[in-house]
Design an enzyme around this catalytic site. Sequence first.
Site, short mmCIF file in Angstrom:
data_model
loop_
_atom_site.label_atom_id
_atom_site.label_comp_id
_atom_site.label_asym_id
_atom_site.label_seq_id
_atom_site.Cartn_x
_atom_site.Cartn_y
_atom_site.Cartn_z
N LYS A 100 0.87 -1.17 0.00
CA LYS A 100 0.00 0.00 0.00
C LYS A 100 0.91 1.22 0.00
CE LYS A 100 -3.37 2.51 2.73
NZ LYS A 100 -3.74 2.79 4.11
N GLY B 150 -7.42 9.07 10.44
CA GLY B 150 -7.56 9.14 11.90
C GLY B 150 -8.63 10.10 12.38
N ALA C 118 -9.31 5.43 5.16
CA ALA C 118 -9.06 6.60 5.99
C ALA C 118 -10.30 7.41 6.29
CB ALA C 118 -8.00 7.52 5.37
N GLY C 119 -10.42 7.74 7.53
CA GLY C 119 -11.47 8.65 7.98
C GLY C 119 -12.75 7.97 8.43
N ASN D 56 -8.91 1.58 10.77
CA ASN D 56 -7.92 1.28 11.80
C ASN D 56 -8.24 2.02 13.10
OD1 ASN D 56 -5.67 0.84 13.40
ND2 ASN D 56 -4.18 1.40 11.87
N THR D 57 -8.10 3.34 13.06
CA THR D 57 -8.27 4.13 14.29
C THR D 57 -9.60 3.85 14.98
OG1 THR D 57 -6.98 5.85 13.21
CG2 THR D 57 -8.12 6.46 15.23
#
Lengths: 398, 255
Positions: free
Chosen positions: B95, B156, B182-183, B204-205
């Site tokens: 990635k 994040g 993301a996000g 993830n976050t």
Amino acid sequence: MEQNTQPMEGVTVVEVKNKIDPTVYLPGMEQIDPTVREQVTAARDRYRADAYTARDVRAALDAERRSPEDFAALLSPAAAPFLEEMAQKARAEKRRYFGDNISLFTPIYLANYCENYCIYCGFNCHNHIRRAKLDPAGIEREMEAIAKTGLEEILILTGESRSMSNVEYIGEACRIARNYFKTIGIEVYPMNSSEYAYLHECGVDYVTVFQETYHLERYEQLHLAGHKRIFPYRLETQERALLGGMRGVAFAALLGLDDFRSDAFATGMHAYLLQRKYPHAEISFSCPRLRPIINNDKINPKDVHERQLLQILCAYRLFLPFAGLTVSTRERAGFRDHAAGIAATKLSAGVSTGVGGHGGEEQGDDQFEIADGRSVQEVAAALRERGLQPVMNDYVYV
Amino acid sequence: MTQDTWSLGGHTFTSRFILGSGKYSLDLIRAAVEHAGAQIVTLALRRANSETDSILDHIPAGVTLLPNTSGARNAEEAVRIARLARECGCGDFVKIEIMRDSKYLLPDNFETIRATEILAKEGFVVMPYMYPDLNVARDLVNAGAACVMPLGAPIGSNKGLATREFLRILIDEIELPVIVDAGIGRPSQACEAMEMGAAAVMANTAIATAGDVPQMAEAFRHAVEAGRLAYRSGLGRVLEHGAAASSPLTGFLQD
């Protein structure tokens, strides 16, 4: 050894005749675009900590993205009653950016020779301490011993003496360090950008320099002699390091040398402005303080107690949530462990501030006494107990 | 319905949820992967670059590793990190994450295209993290990418699909899998991305910082499956402004 500024126990102040002008660069000192430096000192001059009210603090806490004005409010006395809320918000921000991770590292002192006369420092050139400098075999021995503790990040320090610890000597130490560590930082005397480029080639990517105080007049009173006396050259160090190709730079004022709120504000603005100018730069803070004399807060309301220190840590975190934040062993274990859960992202562990204190016999005296003497394993275990994740390395040299 | 699978680089997957492995306590990663049902797990090569506590030791066997190039500031650095990942035994997937901004960590699209071109030629399965720009997505396709990974919101930030309209355009126009990355802060946002027709989502976050990590991983798994099922079912009509007569303008027509 670091205590109050003056008078200091065990330190004789020697009169220096023909003091040099602290605003004039010495021969060989690189001069760069002064814009950021001038903006930082102007911002500090304008800062009035008492001008902020609870309303300003409320607005700063509620803001989604915080401005320099919000940062100013969070550092002010008006924010003191909001400390618990600041800590809660700081913790949430830190988790968002760093999750459970706390990086671990240790400093290694290669030498404690110094050519400066900073009246508050244990290493200053008029102090009668045991001076020493590790030779390559000694460096190797120290690093091997440190690497055995499981650490993979090292911060290389020297006293500020170009003649006793020249750039080639530091470069040699960095080359040795590459065999033992993944991440290498330096905290040595300020240099020119070409010298940072050389050290970057030797494997360094992070540079830490403490400004001590951003207040010129106070700086002049405290730094009586040596290269360090040149205020603008020191203040431009981080920018020269970035120009030399370093990935990250760390900022700090020695809180308590002068008005700590103004110095913390200037430190934050310094990082903020440089990151705006160099968006790729990784920025981080250290937060050293002069310890107040116990029960002395009535005598000096400007002392930095743990409450004030935590307020500063939270203000840094809330203003620049992506920045790294290191809490050194100047602070006690309990404070550091809690700070790691709130605002800090990095702790030192297994620390010796003397020369040769890891691998065998200590040859040179310590710069300061540490308040947290725990080993790497002990610090890591304490973090795990709090649900935090000790991280030995999160970096690759490219 | 036939079995719903998708492919990347010659591998076929049934899970459409890609899990990130950063920001956790290491001992929670295994449970998160298992509860998420994830078959692809990303990891930062720089974080795996450790002798004492490599994140690799905590990722269950059998999942496809997707090392990312975080820490790279330009194409050359990303290429070096990708090669290092391959040498470390992380396989051929990579990635690409290239950031020249430490504050928002927004991807640098231009450098990402350059890195994609180099790495695709070297046989990598290149999965580029990107800002959702249609022209860039097309360039990435031409450069040999295996998919595109547009961001929903700053990494994040847990802000969800802030780039919704642009994601929609990529999903409509790009033939390769579009993976929203993301996000994404909530299962409902992951579900929405899947309803829109994303091939997969990555998070993830949102999971790493949840109160109960395994349970949140499971919540995401269900949300992604629900969104996918809804997409495949064909979403029903949604009225924009109240009820509508069946033919308000053409009802007058006779015979």
